[in-house]
Design a protein around this motif. Structure first.
Motif, PDB file in Angstrom:
ATOM      1  N   PHE A  77       0.841  -1.204   0.000  1.00 22.06           N
ATOM      2  CA  PHE A  77       0.000   0.000   0.000  1.00 22.06           C
ATOM      3  C   PHE A  77       0.880   1.259   0.000  1.00 22.06           C
ATOM      4  CE2 PHE A  77      -2.335   3.322   2.334  1.00 22.06           C
ATOM      5  CZ  PHE A  77      -3.396   3.484   1.454  1.00 22.06           C
ATOM      6  N   ILE A  78       1.869   1.288   0.869  1.00 25.54           N
ATOM      7  CA  ILE A  78       2.769   2.444   0.947  1.00 25.54           C
ATOM      8  C   ILE A  78       3.596   2.563  -0.341  1.00 25.54           C
ATOM      9  CG2 ILE A  78       4.794   3.361   2.152  1.00 25.54           C
ATOM     10  CD1 ILE A  78       3.577   2.219   4.738  1.00 25.54           C
ATOM     11  N   THR A  79       4.054   1.433  -0.857  1.00 18.70           N
ATOM     12  CA  THR A  79       4.816   1.452  -2.107  1.00 18.70           C
ATOM     13  C   THR A  79       3.972   1.951  -3.266  1.00 18.70           C
ATOM     14  OG1 THR A  79       6.139  -0.407  -1.300  1.00 18.70           O
ATOM     15  CG2 THR A  79       6.222   0.053  -3.664  1.00 18.70           C
ATOM     16  N   SER A  80       2.724   1.543  -3.333  1.00 20.02           N
ATOM     17  CA  SER A  80       1.826   1.994  -4.396  1.00 20.02           C
ATOM     18  C   SER A  80       1.614   3.501  -4.328  1.00 20.02           C
ATOM     19  CB  SER A  80       0.476   1.289  -4.305  1.00 20.02           C
ATOM     20  OG  SER A  80       0.630  -0.103  -4.462  1.00 20.02           O
ATOM     21  N   ILE A  81       1.409   4.025  -3.136  1.00 21.55           N
ATOM     22  CA  ILE A  81       1.237   5.478  -2.971  1.00 21.55           C
ATOM     23  C   ILE A  81       2.516   6.213  -3.377  1.00 21.55           C
ATOM     24  CG2 ILE A  81       0.916   7.314  -1.267  1.00 21.55           C
ATOM     25  CD1 ILE A  81      -1.053   5.481   0.158  1.00 21.55           C
ATOM     26  N   ALA A  82       3.677   5.682  -2.990  1.00 21.44           N
ATOM     27  CA  ALA A  82       4.951   6.316  -3.338  1.00 21.44           C
ATOM     28  C   ALA A  82       5.162   6.316  -4.850  1.00 21.44           C
ATOM     29  CB  ALA A  82       6.099   5.602  -2.639  1.00 21.44           C
ATOM     30  N   VAL A  83       4.819   5.224  -5.517  1.00 21.05           N
ATOM     31  CA  VAL A  83       4.977   5.142  -6.968  1.00 21.05           C
ATOM     32  C   VAL A  83       4.076   6.167  -7.658  1.00 21.05           C
ATOM     33  CG1 VAL A  83       4.530   3.676  -8.986  1.00 21.05           C
ATOM     34  CG2 VAL A  83       5.798   2.771  -7.039  1.00 21.05           C
TER      35      VAL A  83
ATOM     36  N   THR B 100       5.493   9.297  -9.812  1.00 24.71           N
ATOM     37  CA  THR B 100       5.053   9.428 -11.195  1.00 24.71           C
ATOM     38  C   THR B 100       4.486  10.816 -11.457  1.00 24.71           C
ATOM     39  OG1 THR B 100       4.563   7.063 -11.289  1.00 24.71           O
ATOM     40  CG2 THR B 100       3.544   8.457 -12.977  1.00 24.71           C
ATOM     41  N   ILE B 101       3.675  11.324 -10.547  1.00 21.50           N
ATOM     42  CA  ILE B 101       3.109  12.667 -10.696  1.00 21.50           C
ATOM     43  C   ILE B 101       4.214  13.720 -10.696  1.00 21.50           C
ATOM     44  CG2 ILE B 101       1.678  14.409  -9.556  1.00 21.50           C
ATOM     45  CD1 ILE B 101      -0.181  12.100  -8.702  1.00 21.50           C
TER      46      ILE B 101
ATOM     47  N   ALA C  32       6.105  13.594 -13.958  1.00 21.87           N
ATOM     48  CA  ALA C  32       5.311  14.146 -15.052  1.00 21.87           C
ATOM     49  C   ALA C  32       5.347  15.677 -15.023  1.00 21.87           C
ATOM     50  CB  ALA C  32       3.877  13.651 -14.975  1.00 21.87           C
ATOM     51  N   ILE C  33       5.218  16.263 -13.840  1.00 25.10           N
ATOM     52  CA  ILE C  33       5.278  17.721 -13.709  1.00 25.10           C
ATOM     53  C   ILE C  33       6.668  18.221 -14.084  1.00 25.10           C
ATOM     54  CG2 ILE C  33       5.188  19.622 -12.045  1.00 25.10           C
ATOM     55  CD1 ILE C  33       2.947  18.029 -10.608  1.00 25.10           C
ATOM     56  N   ALA C  34       7.712  17.547 -13.610  1.00 24.27           N
ATOM     57  CA  ALA C  34       9.085  17.942 -13.941  1.00 24.27           C
ATOM     58  C   ALA C  34       9.331  17.826 -15.448  1.00 24.27           C
ATOM     59  CB  ALA C  34      10.082  17.086 -13.169  1.00 24.27           C
ATOM     60  N   GLY C  35       8.823  16.790 -16.073  1.00 25.34           N
ATOM     61  CA  GLY C  35       8.968  16.623 -17.520  1.00 25.34           C
ATOM     62  C   GLY C  35       8.265  17.730 -18.287  1.00 25.34           C
TER      63      GLY C  35
END
Length: 89
Positions: free
Chosen positions: A12-18, A22-23, A26-29
């Motif tokens: 659960f924590i890993t999924s939230i971190a991923v 990712t967000i 995406a913003i940095a890109g």
């Protein structure tokens, strides 16, 4: 049973971190692409300015070489310049 609960918490924590990473990526890109476009526009303007300036400088050099003061100080430049132009072509 305890290890199953720990595994669920970990995933659960890993999924939230991923999702968060990712967000952020995406913003940095998005901003990175904007910066690259801006650099492209700046380099295009700089290229146009350099081309224009080189043409202006070329015209100034020709005017100076055609002036009577230049010919008086450095000799009859008309014959010498004409020879240089025939060699370049």
């Amino acid at each position: 049973m305890e290890t199953l609960i720990k595994a669920d918490i970990f995933f659960f924590i890993t999924s939230i971190a991923v999702v968060i990473v990712t967000i952020v990526l995406a913003i940095a890109g998005f901003y990175f692409i904007r910066v690259l476009r801006t650099f492209g526009q700046i380099s295009e303007k700089l290229k146009d300015t350099v081309d224009s300036t080189s043409d202006d400088i070329r015209d100034i050099v020709e005017q100076v070489q055609d002036s009577s003061a230049f010919r008086l100080m450095f000799g009859g430049g008309r014959r010498h310049r004409a020879a240089k132009h025939t060699i370049k072509k």
